[in-house]
Enzyme design. Sequence first.
Site, mmCIF file in Angstrom:
data_model
loop_
_atom_site.group_PDB
_atom_site.id
_atom_site.type_symbol
_atom_site.label_atom_id
_atom_site.label_comp_id
_atom_site.label_asym_id
_atom_site.label_seq_id
_atom_site.Cartn_x
_atom_site.Cartn_y
_atom_site.Cartn_z
ATOM 1 N N ASP A 15 66.332 -20.894 57.798
ATOM 2 C CA ASP A 15 66.485 -20.750 58.938
ATOM 3 C C ASP A 15 66.530 -21.625 60.266
ATOM 4 O O ASP A 15 64.393 -21.779 61.157
ATOM 5 C CB ASP A 15 67.822 -19.720 59.988
ATOM 6 C CG ASP A 15 68.424 -20.023 61.253
ATOM 7 O OD1 ASP A 15 68.438 -21.167 61.416
ATOM 8 O OD2 ASP A 15 69.693 -19.557 61.504
ATOM 9 N N CYS B 82 76.314 -18.898 56.531
ATOM 10 C CA CYS B 82 75.210 -18.383 57.355
ATOM 11 C C CYS B 82 74.948 -17.720 58.482
ATOM 12 O O CYS B 82 76.050 -17.240 58.414
ATOM 13 C CB CYS B 82 74.424 -20.018 57.892
ATOM 14 S SG CYS B 82 74.810 -21.070 59.010
ATOM 15 N N CYS C 255 73.980 -25.131 61.382
ATOM 16 C CA CYS C 255 72.310 -25.245 60.842
ATOM 17 C C CYS C 255 73.059 -25.359 59.657
ATOM 18 O O CYS C 255 73.237 -26.597 59.017
ATOM 19 C CB CYS C 255 71.258 -24.733 61.317
ATOM 20 S SG CYS C 255 70.606 -24.797 63.336
ATOM 21 N N ARG C 256 72.249 -24.264 59.121
ATOM 22 C CA ARG C 256 72.530 -24.458 57.007
ATOM 23 C C ARG C 256 73.573 -24.326 56.326
ATOM 24 O O ARG C 256 73.684 -25.548 55.839
ATOM 25 C CB ARG C 256 72.239 -23.050 56.472
ATOM 26 C CG ARG C 256 70.581 -22.836 57.560
ATOM 27 C CD ARG C 256 70.049 -21.224 56.957
ATOM 28 N NE ARG C 256 70.550 -21.172 57.898
ATOM 29 C CZ ARG C 256 70.347 -19.505 57.629
ATOM 30 N NH1 ARG C 256 69.444 -19.104 56.455
ATOM 31 N NH2 ARG C 256 71.115 -18.639 58.461
ATOM 32 N N SER C 257 74.854 -23.836 56.826
ATOM 33 C CA SER C 257 76.389 -24.128 56.263
ATOM 34 C C SER C 257 77.318 -24.718 56.258
ATOM 35 O O SER C 257 77.264 -25.760 55.391
ATOM 36 C CB SER C 257 76.271 -22.921 56.466
ATOM 37 O OG SER C 257 77.491 -22.444 57.532
ATOM 38 N N ASN D 10 77.349 -20.624 61.585
ATOM 39 C CA ASN D 10 77.786 -21.503 61.502
ATOM 40 C C ASN D 10 77.101 -23.270 62.284
ATOM 41 O O ASN D 10 78.058 -24.115 62.258
ATOM 42 C CB ASN D 10 79.404 -21.671 61.052
ATOM 43 C CG ASN D 10 79.595 -22.246 60.624
ATOM 44 O OD1 ASN D 10 81.275 -23.142 60.806
ATOM 45 N ND2 ASN D 10 79.016 -23.271 59.365
#
Length: 159
Positions: free
Chosen positions: A123, A8, A13-15, A11
Site C-alpha cells: 500500500d 483495497c 491508491c491501489r484499487s 479505494n
Amino acid sequence: MIRVLFVCLGNICRSPMAEAIFRDLVQKEGLSHLIEVDSAGTGDWHIDKPPHEGTRKLLTENSISHTGIRARQVESNDLTEFHYVIAMDAKNLQDLQKLGKAGGYLGRLSDFVPDSSWEDVPDPYYTGNFQETYELVADGCRGLLAYIRKKHGISSIQK
C-alpha cells in the site's frame, strides 16, 4: 458483460490504480463492450474522493485516464454482482470473505502474476512507493486480462 471489481483498503491508491490500468488495457484490446471495471475499498474513510495524488500522477505519466474514478465502499452485493472480485492483499481478501459468499472468482491480484515473489500489493499510502505499486498492479492486470480472455474464449479484438 464480464464485471471486474478491484478492492483495497481505502479505494484511493491501489484499487483505483488497478481500475484505471485494467480499463486502459480493456479499451486498447477493443473489449470495452464485454468487460466492465470498477473499484472499491473495505473502509469508508475516503468515500467519493478521487484517487490519491501519487496514483493520479503515475497514471497521468503513463497516459492512463483516471477520469470519473471516485472512492466507494465495497458492499456485500458486489460479491455476487461482479464475476471477478480482486483484492490487493490478504487482509482485503479476508475482509471480503467476511462479507459473504462470492458468486464468481474471489482472490488476490497476485494470483495472476506467475513466478512472482510478491503475494500482496504494498500500500503506497503507507510505503510512499507508488512506482513499485504501479509496476506490480500493471503486471497483475495484464495477467488477469489474459486469464479472462482465455477462460471466456475472447480474442484480442472483438467488436
